[in-house]
Write an enzyme that holds these catalytic residues in place. Structure first.
Site, PDB file in Angstrom:
ATOM      1  N   PRO A 180       0.836  -1.204   0.000  1.00  0.00           N
ATOM      2  CG  PRO A 180      -0.633  -1.488   1.770  1.00  0.00           C
ATOM      3  CD  PRO A 180       0.639  -2.028   1.192  1.00  0.00           C
ATOM      4  N   GLY A 202       3.714   3.974   5.150  1.00  0.00           N
ATOM      5  CA  GLY A 202       4.831   3.714   6.057  1.00  0.00           C
ATOM      6  C   GLY A 202       5.409   2.321   5.883  1.00  0.00           C
ATOM      7  CG  LEU A 203       3.315  -0.734   5.183  1.00  0.00           C
ATOM      8  CD1 LEU A 203       2.229  -1.675   4.701  1.00  0.00           C
ATOM      9  CD2 LEU A 203       3.852  -1.212   6.531  1.00  0.00           C
ATOM     10  CB  SER A 223       5.321   2.062  -1.350  1.00  0.00           C
ATOM     11  OG  SER A 223       5.039   3.389  -0.982  1.00  0.00           O
ATOM     12  CG  ASP A 236      12.098   3.289   4.596  1.00  0.00           C
ATOM     13  OD1 ASP A 236      12.319   2.959   5.770  1.00  0.00           O
ATOM     14  OD2 ASP A 236      11.062   3.868   4.226  1.00  0.00           O
TER      15      ASP A 236
HETATM   16  O1  PMV Z   1       8.381   6.804   4.992  1.00  0.00           O
HETATM   17  P1  PMV Z   1       8.108   5.924   6.176  1.00  0.00           P
HETATM   18  O2  PMV Z   1       6.721   6.022   6.664  1.00  0.00           O
HETATM   19  O3  PMV Z   1       8.600   4.528   5.989  1.00  0.00           O
HETATM   20  O4  PMV Z   1       8.968   6.528   7.400  1.00  0.00           O
HETATM   21  C1  PMV Z   1      10.339   6.650   7.323  1.00  0.00           C
HETATM   22  C2  PMV Z   1      10.942   6.610   8.674  1.00  0.00           C
HETATM   23  C3  PMV Z   1      11.377   7.930   9.275  1.00  0.00           C
HETATM   24  O5  PMV Z   1      12.199   7.575  10.380  1.00  0.00           O
HETATM   25  C4  PMV Z   1      10.174   8.719   9.770  1.00  0.00           C
HETATM   26  C5  PMV Z   1      12.159   8.806   8.313  1.00  0.00           C
HETATM   27  C6  PMV Z   1      13.519   8.247   7.906  1.00  0.00           C
HETATM   28  O6  PMV Z   1      14.035   8.723   6.888  1.00  0.00           O
HETATM   29  O7  PMV Z   1      14.083   7.401   8.633  1.00  0.00           O
END
Ligand code: PMV
Length: 356
Positions: free
Chosen positions: A119, A123-124, A126, A170
């Site tokens: 989705p 916050g997963l 994408s 990420d």
């Molecule tokens: O974009 P998200 O929802 O996966 O959040 C990223 C995580 C944060 O710590 C908020 C930002 C980051 O760059 O680490």
């Protein structure tokens, strides 16, 4: 420019959940993330015409088709359907431009097709998944040499170009899979046992939303990170000990996972959630999902990823360690209008498959 060696490349990557330490990680404290069994695939194949043509399918809530060359020519974009698609396209476009600049990626162009189970804006991961898979598929298709490390670094550079700021968490988890610990912006891969968790996801961006608002929301992480920075500067004496607490919390959580101590792990998730609320990234709808899960017997529950705000519609996700109460929690989440998914942590990272 290296020659084209295969007719088609598919690069697939996992979604991620941040188990502990989101937001605080931007300032160097420890954060732990895991890959989950939900993937995004980018296919790259040849094209008669020059230029890049991007097609996005199967992303929950929308499908889209766009010709990047038309855009360059100043013509209107042709959307089959439209919502937060602008976000995915921004990352694909930035990835192509980055590779053109860094490696002289060819003008001959290619067809790019994205299919996803992740989705959007939830916050997963994408965005990072789109960056890693696009970079990996294009590099492989055009024969640009380099290891996983190089792919992750390129993808992180692209994510930062689009978002302004991003920790490497990420893109690292999309590339390597498994578990990743980020500490002072350094990425370490960890071997930890698999966990059965539940993700509750509020809204993707509604189709009815106008495009300016959708673009704004699609860069939600950037807005939320900036809000935390503002409050941190305003209340530094209060925020500093919270950062130390999260750093220690992540370390204790890793030990709890290693020892299979679910009760302790759940309690640490609940504490992490409270700290995220304290720094202002928990909207009402996500707060309710956490409270309902805890009330129904979850061992732990927290916001995962960037979180959200009420004026941005409370869009975002929560992560639950459901214990024995999975079925009840899932039903309650669905009644609350959330998409509830059972997920397993620790899945495989980037996979590149050529087709001839
Ligand atoms: O974009 P998200 O929802 O996966 O959040 C990223 C995580 C944060 O710590 C908020 C930002 C980051 O760059 O680490």
């Amino acid at each position: 420019m290296p020659s084209v060696t295969v007719k088609e490349i598919h690069a697939s990557v996992p979604a991620k959940v941040i188990l502990f330490g989101e937001h605080f990680v931007v300032y160097g404290t420890r954060a732990l993330a895991a890959a989950i069994n939900c993937r995004l695939t980018v296919g790259v194949s040849g094209r008669e015409k020059s230029g890049y043509h991007v097609k996005i399918e199967n992303i929950p809530t929308f499908g889209l088709e766009l010709d990047l060359e038309e855009q360059r020519g100043g013509k209107a974009l042709t959307y089959k359907d439209f919502s937060s698609a602008t976000r995915a396209i921004a990352y694909v476009k930035a990835a192509i431009e980055y590779l053109q600049e860094q490696y002289g990626l060819g003008r001959e162009g290619a067809e790019i097709e994205i299919t996803s189970e992740i989705p959007l804006s939830a916050g997963l991961g994408s965005s990072a998944a789109t960056c890693v898979a696009t970079i990996a598929a294009l590099r492989a298709y055009f024969g640009i040499e380099g290891d996983m490390n190089k792919i992750q670094k390129d993808a992180h550079a692209v994510e930062k170009l689009v978002q302004g700021a991003a920790s490497p968490i990420d893109t690292a988890i999309s590339t390597y899979g498994g578990y990743v610990l980020v500490e002072r912006n350094e990425v370490k891969r960890l071997r930890l046992p698999e966990l059965d968790l539940m993700v509750g996801c509020i809204g993707s961006i509604p189709l009815s939303m106008d495009s300016t608002k959708a673009t704004e929301l699609s860069l939600k992480t950037k807005t939320l990170v900036a809000g935390v920075r503002e409050r941190k500067e305003l209340f530094s004496g209060i925020f500093d000990p919270l950062f130390d607490a999260v750093d220690e919390l992540t370390a204790q959580a890793i030990r709890a996972i290693e020892e299979g101590d679910s009760a302790r792990l759940g309690a640490l998730m609940n504490i992490n959630h409270g700290l995220l609320d304290a720094i202002g990234v928990v909207p009402r709808r996500l707060s309710e999902l956490v409270k309902v899960s805890q009330e129904l017997g979850a061992l732990g529950a927290k916001v995962t990823g960037a979180g959200g705000t009420d004026d941005m519609g409370g869009i975002g996700s929560v992560l639950v360690l459901p214990g024995e109460s999975g079925a009840r929690i899932k039903a309650a989440m669905e009644i609350a209008g959330a998409l509830a998914m059972d997920v397993k942590t620790g899945g495989e990272g980037l996979k590149i498959e050529p087709g001839y």
